[in-house]
Write a protein that holds these residues in place. Sequence first.
Motif, PDB file in Angstrom:
ATOM      1  N   ASN A  87      -7.635  14.484   5.774  1.00 29.56           N
ATOM      2  CA  ASN A  87      -8.176  14.493   4.416  1.00 29.56           C
ATOM      3  C   ASN A  87      -7.207  13.865   3.403  1.00 29.56           C
ATOM      4  N   HIS A  88      -6.409  12.916   3.891  1.00 33.16           N
ATOM      5  CA  HIS A  88      -5.482  12.213   3.001  1.00 33.16           C
ATOM      6  C   HIS A  88      -6.217  11.125   2.231  1.00 33.16           C
ATOM      7  N   ASP A  89      -5.862  10.989   0.953  1.00 35.29           N
ATOM      8  CA  ASP A  89      -6.487   9.951   0.137  1.00 35.29           C
ATOM      9  C   ASP A  89      -5.916   8.570   0.420  1.00 35.29           C
ATOM     10  N   ALA A  90      -4.589   8.505   0.603  1.00 37.79           N
ATOM     11  CA  ALA A  90      -3.914   7.213   0.715  1.00 37.79           C
ATOM     12  C   ALA A  90      -3.691   6.829   2.168  1.00 37.79           C
ATOM     13  N   MET A  91      -3.889   5.555   2.461  1.00 32.02           N
ATOM     14  CA  MET A  91      -3.629   5.026   3.806  1.00 32.02           C
ATOM     15  C   MET A  91      -2.917   3.688   3.685  1.00 32.02           C
ATOM     16  N   TYR A  92      -2.123   3.369   4.714  1.00 35.85           N
ATOM     17  CA  TYR A  92      -1.243   2.214   4.667  1.00 35.85           C
ATOM     18  C   TYR A  92      -1.221   1.508   6.017  1.00 35.85           C
ATOM     19  N   TRP A  93      -0.989   0.206   5.984  1.00 27.59           N
ATOM     20  CA  TRP A  93      -0.690  -0.552   7.184  1.00 27.59           C
ATOM     21  C   TRP A  93       0.667  -1.219   7.024  1.00 27.59           C
ATOM     22  N   TYR A  94       1.495  -1.018   8.066  1.00 26.92           N
ATOM     23  CA  TYR A  94       2.813  -1.628   8.104  1.00 26.92           C
ATOM     24  C   TYR A  94       2.951  -2.479   9.353  1.00 26.92           C
ATOM     25  N   ARG A  95       3.800  -3.475   9.216  1.00 21.16           N
ATOM     26  CA  ARG A  95       4.160  -4.309  10.360  1.00 21.16           C
ATOM     27  C   ARG A  95       5.641  -4.092  10.643  1.00 21.16           C
ATOM     28  N   GLN A  96       5.986  -3.986  11.937  1.00 22.33           N
ATOM     29  CA  GLN A  96       7.384  -3.812  12.314  1.00 22.33           C
ATOM     30  C   GLN A  96       7.778  -4.914  13.281  1.00 22.33           C
ATOM     31  N   ASP A  97       8.839  -5.636  12.947  1.00 23.19           N
ATOM     32  CA  ASP A  97       9.404  -6.659  13.817  1.00 23.19           C
ATOM     33  C   ASP A  97      10.820  -6.249  14.191  1.00 23.19           C
ATOM     34  N   LYS A 101      -2.957  -5.347  -1.957  1.00 22.76           N
ATOM     35  CA  LYS A 101      -2.072  -6.104  -1.084  1.00 22.76           C
ATOM     36  C   LYS A 101      -0.657  -5.550  -1.146  1.00 22.76           C
ATOM     37  N   GLY A 102      -0.015  -5.573   0.011  1.00 21.19           N
ATOM     38  CA  GLY A 102       1.399  -5.251   0.078  1.00 21.19           C
ATOM     39  C   GLY A 102       2.227  -6.518   0.045  1.00 21.19           C
ATOM     40  N   ASP A 103       3.414  -6.435   0.634  1.00 25.61           N
ATOM     41  CA  ASP A 103       4.358  -7.550   0.560  1.00 25.61           C
ATOM     42  C   ASP A 103       3.986  -8.729   1.461  1.00 25.61           C
ATOM     43  N   ILE A 104       3.226  -8.456   2.533  1.00 24.83           N
ATOM     44  CA  ILE A 104       2.955  -9.514   3.522  1.00 24.83           C
ATOM     45  C   ILE A 104       1.474  -9.551   3.881  1.00 24.83           C
ATOM     46  N   ALA A 105       0.602  -9.591   2.883  1.00 26.93           N
ATOM     47  CA  ALA A 105      -0.840  -9.489   3.115  1.00 26.93           C
ATOM     48  C   ALA A 105      -1.479 -10.770   3.662  1.00 26.93           C
ATOM     49  N   GLU A 106      -0.811 -11.897   3.525  1.00 29.75           N
ATOM     50  CA  GLU A 106      -1.435 -13.156   3.923  1.00 29.75           C
ATOM     51  C   GLU A 106      -1.781 -13.166   5.407  1.00 29.75           C
ATOM     52  N   GLY A 107      -3.046 -13.517   5.706  1.00 32.65           N
ATOM     53  CA  GLY A 107      -3.487 -13.572   7.092  1.00 32.65           C
ATOM     54  C   GLY A 107      -4.062 -12.263   7.601  1.00 32.65           C
ATOM     55  N   TYR A 108      -4.136 -11.270   6.729  1.00 31.75           N
ATOM     56  CA  TYR A 108      -4.687  -9.964   7.090  1.00 31.75           C
ATOM     57  C   TYR A 108      -5.818  -9.596   6.131  1.00 31.75           C
TER      58      TYR A 108
END
Lengths: 113, 109
Positions: free
Chosen positions: A28-38, A57-64
Amino acid sequence: DGGITQSPKYLFRKEGQNVTLSCEQNLNHDAMYWYRQDPGQGLRLIYYSQIVNDFQKGDIAEGYSVSREKKESFPLTVTSAQKNPTAFYLCASSRQGPPYGYTFGSGTRLTVV
Amino acid sequence: KNEVEQSPQNLTAQEGEFITINCSYSVGISALHWLQQHPGGGIVSLFMLSSGKKKHGRLIATINIQEKHSSLHITASHPRDSAVYICAVRLGTGNQFYFGTGTSLTVIP
């Protein structure tokens, strides 16, 4: 038990294909996030959503791309425009504001061949 | 830009040693999050701190707001503690956290 489910754990795709990564939470969380890890880098934010039908958009949204049609679900599409899509992708969720931290999913490792 | 710096980047210890991992940040924060990532990739939350000290089992986290610094200590380290430990900070009242690059810990039997 509440938590975040990411699927699949491993994903292989051919270059030029779009692929969608699933993230579902029953916290029941309001906020959701996607992260990329290299390797050797900290988690980088791709997109986040504070509320249904809204995302930023976050810092690296291009292409997503993302959608947030339901509170529980925040799927991420890796499009053919993403130049280097092979990475480990993590989904997280949180309640709004301090003092709440993140709950993470177990991640999806995407390999583009 | 990197708001969060962790040290050391890599750490190898003998079983039973006391371990310290450091996290420094450059701006005012409302909360600091210590996370653990095992080789499989999943991340679990260890501590959320905004001041003082927290303890859970063999893990202790401290934060000094004035010095913009936090430490994660592991007492009586064990091979199962081998993981990457990540520090993350929340700025102001926003929801978003900013992550350090992690400290890779290996505990040798």
